[in-house]
Design an enzyme around this catalytic site. Structure first.
Site: not given
Ligand code: ITT
Length: 204
Positions: A8, A10-12, A69-70, A151, A174, A179
């Site tokens: 990933t 995404n640092p969060g 993927d979330s 985040f 959290k 999820h």
């Molecule tokens: P990577 O693909 O690099 O992992 P990304 O942020 O692009 O990072 P996703 O395509 O899975 O990843 O997008 C998920 C988005 O859904 C994420 O950017 C957040 O906006 C939201 N999201 C997912 N999990 C979350 C959480 O625990 N809290 C808040 N927002 C979340």
């Protein structure tokens, strides 16, 4: 110790995935260490996109890779933003995406603002095998943000049973209710006695 690349950017997400894996004795490695990009997310489901990210990184690093993927699935918006949560409305940062979500829900009463967060974890191995684990949590989208933790959409995602948004929770809370936590729980359960048995095609 099993090294696992956390696939990933995404640092969060990284924070929330790496800690629990340390608890089961795995060594998380940030993608940053390898200097690879993630593939474009062209799938139509969380599963497809998680699979693509994990498999690509496992293949390139020759190590096991865990991708997440979330996204947020909002009932009143027909499931939006769903797999497009990271780029919702073309907005480029968390704050603007939250503002956009509130705009889309303007006039929708609280009773109709039900939503769920979904996370699919894909764990890919260098020999090509991939496992997936899904976690979901139900909540309500508030009319204004609350809290500063977490985040993404965390300040708008409210859990009625706990009386808090994800952004008002401690990281420990959290890590218990999210999820992602639920998907991780399934992964950890599957791996607690070592590699889980693999599904084999039935030979007729
Ligand atoms: P990577 O693909 O690099 O992992 P990304 O942020 O692009 O990072 P996703 O395509 O899975 O990843 O997008 C998920 C988005 O859904 C994420 O950017 C957040 O906006 C939201 N999201 C997912 N999990 C979350 C959480 O625990 N809290 C808040 N927002 C979340």
């Amino acid at each position: 110790m099993m090294q696992v690349v956390i696939a990933t950017l995404n640092p969060g997400k990284y924070r929330e995935l790496a800690e629990p894996l340390k608890v089961i004795g795995w060594e998380p490695r940030p993608l940053f260490d390898f200097g690879f990009e993630l593939p474009e997310e062209t799938g139509t489901t969380f599963e497809d996109n998680a699979f693509m990210k994990a498999a690509t990184v496992a293949q390139k690093t020759r190590l096991s890779a865990l991708a997440d993927d979330s996204g947020l699935v909002v009932d009143a918006l027909g499931g939006e933003p769903g797999i497009y949560s990271a780029r919702y409305g073309g907005r480029t940062n968390d704050r603007d995406r939250n503002v956009y979500l509130l705009e889309r829900l303007r006039g929708t009463p609280l009773s109709k603002r039900t939503a769920r967060f979904v996370a699919v974890l894909a764990l890919a191995h260098p020999d090509g095998h991939v496992e997936t684990y899904r976690g979901e949590v139900e909540g309500v989208i508030l009319e204004a943000p609350r809290g500063t933790g977490g985040f993404g959409y965390d300040p708008l995602f409210y859990l009625p049973d706990l009386g808090k948004t994800f952004a008002e929770m401690t990281p420990e809370e959290k890590a218990r209710y999210s999820h992602r936590a639920k998907a991780l729980e399934k992964l950890i359960e599957a791996w607690k006695h070592g590699p889980p048995p693999r599904e084999i095609w039935p030979l007729e």
